[in-house]
Design an enzyme around this catalytic site. Structure first.
Site, PDB file in Angstrom:
ATOM      1  N   ASP A 455       3.631  -6.155  -0.027  1.00 16.99           N
ATOM      2  CA  ASP A 455       4.603  -5.294   0.639  1.00 16.99           C
ATOM      3  C   ASP A 455       4.494  -5.410   2.156  1.00 16.99           C
ATOM      4  O   ASP A 455       3.507  -5.934   2.696  1.00 16.99           O
ATOM      5  CB  ASP A 455       4.389  -3.841   0.208  1.00 16.99           C
ATOM      6  N   ASP A 520      14.527  -1.320  -2.534  1.00 17.86           N
ATOM      7  CA  ASP A 520      13.750  -0.169  -2.989  1.00 17.86           C
ATOM      8  C   ASP A 520      14.599   0.795  -3.806  1.00 17.86           C
ATOM      9  O   ASP A 520      14.069   1.734  -4.398  1.00 17.86           O
ATOM     10  CB  ASP A 520      13.150   0.579  -1.793  1.00 17.86           C
TER      11      ASP A 520
END
Length: 722
Positions: A455, A520
Site C-alpha cells: 500500500d 478503495d
C-alpha cells in the site's frame, strides 16, 4: 528495415497486421510518418515519405517543419518541444541533432543514434513493435557526451503523430474512490495537457489517452491509444498545430535541476506504449490485454489460477485478535476463499492510523506468539496467507522516526505536509532501502507468507532528498529497485499494487506486481463503471474486485449480495466484509458467486473483452469471448433507472458468424417479475435461445428490463460444445 537515399532515409516495422514507417529527412531526427494496418512489403517508402511531407505556405520558413519523434526548438518547431534543457547557465538550450548511426534495424525494432556536437549530447531513440500483439514501445536515452554538465528539464519518450481523421480524444480523470472517469472531447487548436505532480500515477490522472475517429465506439471506428509505463510524475501533451497536424507526447515530469547530467551520464525516459485499431476501442483492448499478459506480467505458477481473496480490512480494521481473525478465516474458507490477507494493524503499536508505520515488527500484544498460530490456522483450512505492508511511509509516532528523523523525504526549512498522519521515507538513501529490505525479508523468511498487499496512502509532495535536490524521478527508480530485489529474494511471493486504491496503476509497476487494487471503493455500482473503463488497459485477472459489506463504507450505498457478487466475479474476485455477521441467504449467494468464478475464471482470464453501453450509460455490459469463439459470458449491469420503458436489442461482438450459439441466463432468479410483466420473446427463467453468431452480432437480442443496481449474467455456448 532501412531504405532510401541521403535525402530521405526510411525504415519500417511490421507485426500483428501492423506497419510503422519512419523517415529521416536530411539525416535529422526521424519522424513516424505512418502507423496503421499493414502496407504491402513492396511499398515504396521514399515515395510515401514524399507524399506525406506538407508543402510550405506563405509567411512560413522556407523548409517543412517535420513532426519528428523529438521536436526541437533549434529546428523551429511550432509546437511543444520534445527536449528541453541547457548547459552552462542557459547556454546550449537549443539542439540540432543529426542522425549518426542506426544501431538496430530489424522488422520489429529500430534504434536511432543522433548527436549534437555543439551541445555535446547523444540521443538514442528505441522503438519496438511486438510481433504478436502490434503494441509499439518507444523510449529515449540522452547522454552527455560533452564536457559541461547538462540539465534535463524535459525529454519525451516520443512524439507520435495523430492522423487527422481522428477528430476526438478520450482521457481519464477521477479522485479517490471515484477513479477512471472518462472525458471525451473534440480536438482543438492548441494544447490539451495532463500533468501529474503527486508522486504516483494517481487517482486523478491515469496515464492513458486515446485519439478517436468521429463517433467511434467500442466496436466501430479508428483509435490510437497511448499509455506511459511510469509510476511517478508525468506530463502528457496532446497538441493540434496551426497547420492542423496533431501529435501526442508523454514523458516523466522533472523538477528543475532534478536531472543534471555530468559528462558520460545518461537519462532514460519511461516507456510509451502505443496501439492502434480499426475495430474501435475493442481492438485497443485486445492488443493491450494480450501484450500485458505476454510481455509484462510475471506470475508465479501457484497464482496463475487467480485465487479467491479474503481481505480482513473492512471486517476488523485495526481491531486484531487471533480468535477473531481465525473465525473470519473459517467463514472465508467455507465461502470459497483461497487466500487470506491480513491487512493493516498487525505491527508496532498500530491501533489507529496515527502511529507505527516503519516499525515492521509483529505486535506482541495482539500476537503474543507471533503470526505463526494465525498462519497455521489459515493454512489448515486450505488457504494461503498474505499480509499488508506500507513500506514507503513513516509515522512521527514510531520507533523508526525517533531513531532516524532524517530519513524522511523532505526539503529542509520547508513546512512538512502530512498525509493520513504520514511522512514519506526517502527511498533514494541506501540505508533506507537496506532497512526496508531487511525488515520485509525477515517477515517473509520467518513466516509462511505467499502474498503482499503493498500500500501507499498519500501523495508525494516536495520530494527533496537529503541534499535538498528534487528526487521524484529517483524515488520511483528506487521503488523499482526495492521491489525488484524483493522479487528476486522471494520469487514465489505475489505483490499487489495498492495505493489507497487506484493510485499506482501502470505497466511498469506491473513488471514487479501481479495485481492492482483498482479503487478503495467497494461500492459495486461505482466499481462496475470503473472496471469497464479500466478494461481498456487492464485485463480482468489483474483487477482486484471484492465483495464489500452490505453498506458500503465509502459511499453508504446498500446493494444486494447478488449484485456485489457478480461485479466482483467479473474480475479477480475477493471478499472484504465481516463474514461472521452474514445471514444464510447472503452467505449462500456469496458461495454461489465464488463457485461461478472458480468455474469460469480460466476462460474469463484468457478471453477477449467487449464493453457495450447505452447512449445514456444507464446500462454497462461486459462481454467475454473465448479465443476459439466457442463460448461467451455477458454481464449486463443496470446502473440507473432505465431511460426507456423497454429495452432495445443488444448487439453482441466477437462471435463466429457461422457458428450457432445457445444462450442461457445463469442467474435467471434475478429477473424481476415486477419490471417485466411479460417476457414477450424469451422467458429466460425457463428457456434458452439458439441463434447464429451473425444474428447475435447484427440483430442482437432483447434482454429483460432490470431495476437499478442489478446484474444479469448470460452464457453462450457453441452448439457443438453442448
Amino acid at each position: 528495415m532501412e531504405t532510401g537515399e541521403a535525402g530521405a532515409r526510411c525504415w519500417r516495422l511490421d507485426g500483428a497486421g501492423q506497419t510503422m514507417v519512419f523517415a529521416a529527412y536530411e539525416d535529422r531526427v526521424p519522424a513516424l510518418i505512418y502507423m496503421g494496418e499493414a502496407l504491402p512489403l513492396y511499398e515504396n517508402l521514399e515515395a510515401l515519405a514524399a507524399s506525406l511531407r506538407p508543402p510550405v505556405g506563405q509567411v512560413m520558413l522556407d523548409e517543412p517543419l517535420d513532426l519528428t519523434l523529438t521536436p526541437e526548438a533549434g529546428r523551429a518547431t511550432p509546437g511543444h518541444p520534445g527536449i528541453r534543457g541547457d548547459s552552462h547557465q542557459g547556454q546550449n538550450w537549443h539542439t540540432q541533432f543529426r542522425l549518426t548511426s542506426v544501431l538496430t534495424s530489424t522488422s520489429q525494432a529500430v534504434e536511432f543514434e543522433l548527436s549534437d556536437s555543439t551541445v555535446g549530447l547523444t540521443l538514442n531513440i528505441h522503438v519496438t513493435l511486438d510481433p504478436e500483439t502490434g503494441v509499439a514501445a518507444f523510449r529515449q536515452k540522452l547522454t552527455n557526451s560533452g564536457g559541461r554538465p547538462y540539465a534535463v528539464d524535459w525529454l519525451n519518450a516520443a512524439c507520435v503523430p495523430v492522423p487527422q481523421h481522428l477528430v476526438q480524444h478520450l482521457s481519464f480523470e477521477g479522485r479517490w474512490c471515484n477513479e477512471f472517469r472518462e472525458q471525451r472531447a473534440d480536438w482543438q487548436k492548441g494544447i490539451y495537457a495532463r500533468e501529474c505532480r503527486l508522486g504516483r500515477t494517481s487517482h486523478e490522472h491515469f496515464p492513458g489517452f486515446v485519439a478517436l475517429s468521429a463517433n467511434a465506439n467500442d466496436l466501430e471506428g479508428q483509435a490510437l491509444a497511448f499509455h506511459l509505463g511510469w509510476s511517478g510524475n508525468y506530463r502528457m501533451v496532446a497538441q493540434e498545430l496551426p497547420d492542423g497536424r496533431r501529435s501526442v507526447q508523454y514523458g516523466a515530469l522533472l523538477e528543475m535541476g532534478e536531472v543534471m547530467l555530468s559528462s558520460g551520464e545518461s537519462y532514460e525516459t519511461p516507456v510509451l506504449y502505443v496501439a492502434q485499431s480499426s475495430q474501435g476501442l475493442s481492438g485497443i483492448r485486445q492488443r493491450f490485454h494480450a501484450f500485458l499478459r505476454s510481455q509484462i506480467l510475471q506470475v508465479p505458477e501457484w497464482y496463475k489460477s487467480r485465487p479467491v481473496h479474503y481481505n480482513c480490512w473492512e471486517a476488523v480494521y485495526f481491531d486484531h485478535s487471533v480468535e477473531k481473525l481465525s473465525a473470519l478465516a473459517e467463514k472465508a474458507a467455507d465461502a470459497g476463499a483461497e487466500l487470506f490477507v491480513l491487512d493493516d494493524g498487525w505491527f508496532g503499536k498500530r491501533d489507529d492510523d496515527t502511529s507505527s508505520l516503519g516499525d515492521w515488527f509483529v505486535d506482541e500484544n495482539k500476537y503474543p506468539q507471533g503470526l505463526t498460530p494465525l498462519i497455521n490456522h489459515v493454512k489448515s483450512r486450505g488457504l494461503r496467507f498474505g499480509i499488508w505492508f506500507e513500506p514507503e511511509m513513516i509515522n512521527e509516532d514510531s520507533e523508526l522516526y525517533r531513531a532516524h528523523p532524517d530519513w524522511i523525504l523532505h526539503a529542509e526549512g520547508r513546512d512538512r505536509m502530512l498525509g493520513r498522519n504520514q511522512l514519506v521515507l526517502d527511498l533514494t538513501r541506501s540505508e533506507v532501502q537496506e532497512y526496508l529490505f531487511e525488515r520485509i525479508h525477515e517477515i517473509l523468511s520467518n513466516n509462511a507468507i505467499d502474498y503482499i498487499k503493498w500500500d501507499m496512502n498519500r501523495s508525494i509532495v516536495l520530494p527533496a532528498d537529503q541534499f535538498g535536490r528534487p528526487a521524484s524521478n529517483a524515488y520511483v527508480q528506487a521503488l523499482y529497485s526495492l521491489l525488484g530485489r524483493l522479487r528476486k529474494a522471494h520469487p514465489n511471493v505475489v505483490i499487489e499494487s495498492c495505493s489507497s486504491g487506484g493510485g499506482r496503476i501502470d505497466y511498469e509497476i506491473l513488471k514487479y506486481t501481479q495485481r492492482v487494487w483498482l479503487s478503495d471503493s467497494n461500492d459495486a455500482r461505482e466499481r462496475w463503471r470503473m472496471q469497464a473503463a479500466a478494461s481498456l488497459f487492464l485485463p480482468p485477472e489483474v483487477i482486484g474486485s471484492h465483495v464489500g459489506p452490505d453498506e458500503c463504507h465509502t459511499s453508504g450505498r446498500r446493494l444486494s449480495m447478488n449484485y456485489r457478487g457478480a461485479v466482483a466475479a467479473s474480475c479477480h474476485m475477493g471478499y472484504e466484509a465481516d463474514l461472521t455477521v452474514l445471514g444464510e441467504k447472503d452467505l449462500s449467494e456469496l458461495k454461489g458467486w465464488s463457485a461461478f468464478y472458480k468455474k469460469h475464471r480460466k476462460f474469463m482470464h484468457e478471453a477477449h473483452i467487449y464493453v457495450h453501453t447505452t447512449s445514456t450509460q444507464d446500462v454497462i455490459a461486459m462481454q467475454m469471448v473465448s479465443r476459439d469463439r466457442d463460448q461467451f459470458l455477458l454481464f449486463v449491469g443496470q446502473q440507473s433507472v432505465p431511460a426507456s420503458s423497454s429495452t432495445s436489442a443488444l448487439r453482441l461482438a466477437g462471435l463466429a458468424e457461422e457458428q450457432t450459439y445457445t444462450v442461457s441466463a445463469l442467474n435467471a432468479e434475478g429477473i424481476s417479475a415486477t419490471a417485466n410483466r411479460v417476457l414477450a420473446g424469451v422467458d429466460w427463467r425457463e428457456h434458452s435461445l439458439t441463434l447464429s453468431g451473425a444474428s447475435l452480432m447484427r440483430a442482437g437480442v432483447a434482454l429483460p428490463i432490470q431495476f437499478p443496481e442489478t446484474m444479469l449474467v448470460f452464457e453462450g455456448r457453441a452448439e457443438r460444445d453442448r
